[in-house]
Write a protein that holds these residues in place. Structure first.
Motif, short mmCIF file in Angstrom:
data_model
loop_
_atom_site.label_atom_id
_atom_site.label_comp_id
_atom_site.label_asym_id
_atom_site.label_seq_id
_atom_site.Cartn_x
_atom_site.Cartn_y
_atom_site.Cartn_z
N VAL A 1 -5.04 -11.97 6.53
CA VAL A 1 -5.48 -12.24 5.37
C VAL A 1 -6.56 -11.08 4.94
O VAL A 1 -6.46 -10.52 3.77
CB VAL A 1 -6.16 -13.74 5.27
N GLY A 2 -7.37 -10.77 5.86
CA GLY A 2 -8.37 -9.81 5.55
C GLY A 2 -7.86 -8.66 5.15
O GLY A 2 -8.45 -7.69 4.42
N ASP A 3 -6.58 -8.05 5.78
CA ASP A 3 -5.78 -6.76 5.33
C ASP A 3 -5.61 -6.96 3.95
O ASP A 3 -5.42 -5.72 3.23
CB ASP A 3 -4.48 -6.74 6.08
N MET B 1 1.54 -2.29 0.83
CA MET B 1 1.24 -2.69 -0.62
C MET B 1 1.30 -1.77 -1.58
O MET B 1 1.82 -1.83 -2.54
CB MET B 1 -0.25 -3.10 -0.27
N ALA B 2 0.74 -0.49 -1.08
CA ALA B 2 1.13 0.58 -2.12
C ALA B 2 2.58 1.02 -2.22
O ALA B 2 2.96 1.29 -3.64
CB ALA B 2 0.14 1.85 -1.63
N SER B 3 3.19 1.12 -1.25
CA SER B 3 4.62 1.40 -1.28
C SER B 3 5.46 0.38 -2.28
O SER B 3 6.24 0.72 -2.92
CB SER B 3 4.98 1.47 -0.07
N LEU B 4 5.25 -0.81 -1.92
CA LEU B 4 5.94 -1.97 -2.75
C LEU B 4 5.56 -1.81 -4.22
O LEU B 4 6.34 -2.18 -5.08
CB LEU B 4 5.29 -3.09 -2.13
N GLN B 5 4.21 -1.46 -4.58
CA GLN B 5 4.04 -1.11 -5.98
C GLN B 5 4.82 -0.05 -6.50
O GLN B 5 5.21 -0.44 -7.46
CB GLN B 5 2.39 -1.15 -6.02
N ILE C 1 4.92 -0.71 9.35
CA ILE C 1 4.17 -0.04 7.94
C ILE C 1 2.76 -0.76 7.99
O ILE C 1 2.88 -1.86 8.06
CB ILE C 1 4.99 -0.29 6.84
N LYS C 2 1.71 0.12 8.00
CA LYS C 2 0.52 -0.36 7.77
C LYS C 2 0.33 -1.24 6.71
O LYS C 2 0.79 -0.86 5.48
CB LYS C 2 -0.70 0.80 7.79
N PRO C 3 -0.34 -2.15 6.66
CA PRO C 3 -0.70 -3.00 5.35
C PRO C 3 -0.96 -2.48 4.17
O PRO C 3 -0.29 -2.68 3.11
CB PRO C 3 -1.68 -4.09 5.88
N SER C 4 -1.98 -1.52 4.31
CA SER C 4 -2.38 -0.87 3.07
C SER C 4 -1.21 0.04 2.46
O SER C 4 -1.00 0.13 1.14
CB SER C 4 -3.46 0.04 3.38
#
Length: 399
Positions: free
Chosen positions: A179-181, A221-225, A215-218
């Motif tokens: 959740v912190g990620d 998220m950027a890739s999915l966006q 894939i790293k969380p950050s």
């Protein structure tokens, strides 16, 4: 005969003299022992009082620190709905239950109210956020930030915090993230996703699959966006490719079919062809999302999406697992002492008020008057020391 008796008495007296002297010495020794014991007890009591005062000071400071956070809460709290005392008691109860500090939870409550959580919902919201913080291996303010950002982005009422938290914890369980990620980048992703008509469930299921694939969380998220942005605003080349494939690749299709539906169509229409997908999505990051969600990560994506509707209770389930760890139990026990210190400090608050009034009164006295008083007190102390020395000297001469 009388003389003989007198002589006998003298002899007996001589025999008794050493015993009397011995008794006197013994008595004197006893007095010495009593004095030593008295001094030892006095020192022990003094140390006990010193420790007690130190404990009371620490308790008072704990209460002051906690009160500083709660005062911020009070500025946003609608006390017609929830009283300040109710909010305070709730924070302490949550702290006891979760092992998170009362100050941390109070600060989280302020952040929650600032982010738009209703006063009527804030105590339950903070309960959920604090449990989610423990279960999600993060701090309370981070859990509050993730929950409020998500709920605000998707227009979810604050009363449904538990539902959102359960889905976040399911995402953590299925993917390689906590959740912190989600504290960095998830807010922007959520805003884009909601504007495009992608559901929270779809976003979280996709993140589970993407991070599970390495894939790293950050980055995920950027890739999915980027992938979502590529669908709702395709390039001219992408539109041409989609038309040639007979693929609906636009905002309307995404809203109608959801992210899962688009990915299924994409796999069928392209046959998994990488070049076709690269033309449709443009960037390498967005392409990586498409390849994962239509390839090896497709099953996890769809399975997690299906489980979202059955995630109720996941927050407390994971919390119970974490709380059963001996190290976590120790943290909770230590936190209980901290909560008790706050409560003791709260009991001392009338005394703190009196001290504050006294210091306020002192601060209003003319500085020159304070200086004169200081000199007089110093002189009084000096004279007392001199008289004490003289008294000891004269007493010594007298003996």
């Amino acid at each position: 005969k009388a003389a003989d008796k007198v002589e006998d008495l003298g002899d007996e007296a001589k025999k008794a003299a050493p015993k009397i002297e011995e008794t006197g010495d013994s008595a004197q020794g006893s007095v010495g022992k009593v004095n030593a014991l008295t001094i030892a007890m006095g020192n022990l009591i003094a140390k006990g009082i010193e420790k007690l005062l130190a404990s009371l000071k620490n308790a008072a400071m704990s209460y002051v620190d906690f009160s500083d956070e709660m005062i911020k809460v009070r500025t946003l709290l609608d006390e017609n709905i929830v009283s300040y005392k109710q909010a305070t008691d709730a924070v302490l109860d949550i702290s006891r239950a979760t092992g998170k500090s009362a100050e941390e939870i109070a600060n989280g409550m302020y952040q929650a109210l600032s982010a738009g959580v209703k006063t009527a919902d804030v105590m339950e919201f903070m309960t959920v956020a604090s449990y989610a913080a423990v279960a999600g291996f993060t701090e309370v303010d981070t859990a509050v930030d993730v929950l409020t950002s998500t709920m605000n982005a998707f227009g979810i009422e604050s009363s449904r915090a538990s539902e959102v938290s359960d889905k976040l914890l399911l995402t953590q369980e299925k993917g390689k993230l906590t959740v912190g990620d989600l504290s960095s980048g998830f807010g922007d992703l959520s805003a884009t996703a909601n504007a495009a008509g992608v559901s929270l469930d779809g976003v979280l299921a996709a993140l589970s699959s993407l991070t599970a694939s390495g894939i790293k969380p950050s980055t995920a998220m950027a890739s999915l966006q980027q992938a979502i942005a590529g669908i709702i605003k395709p390039t001219a080349e992408a539109q041409k490719m989609a038309k040639s494939l007979g693929l609906q690749f636009n905002a309307q299709a995404l809203q109608a079919k959801g992210l899962s539906g688009i990915m299924k169509d994409l796999k069928i229409k392209t046959g998994g062809n990488v070049e076709s997908m690269a033309t449709l999505f443009g960037s390498v990051e967005a392409l990586k999302v498409a390849l994962t969600l239509t390839g090896e990560g497709a099953n996890l994506f769809n399975d997690t999406l299906a489980e979202m509707n059955e995630s109720a209770g996941k927050t407390y389930e994971v919390f119970d697992i974490v709380a059963s760890d001996p190290a976590q139990k120790f943290k909770m026990a230590m936190n209980e002492l901290a909560v008790q210190a706050v409560e003791v400090g709260n009991a001392l608050s009338p005394l703190l008020t009196l001290i504050a009034h006294f210091l306020d009164t002192i601060s209003k006295i003319n500085p020159y008057v304070l200086a004169v008083l200081g000199v007089l007190i110093t002189l009084a102390g000096a004279f007392y020391g001199i008289f004490k020395v003289i008294n000891e000297l004269t007493g010594g001469l007298g003996t």
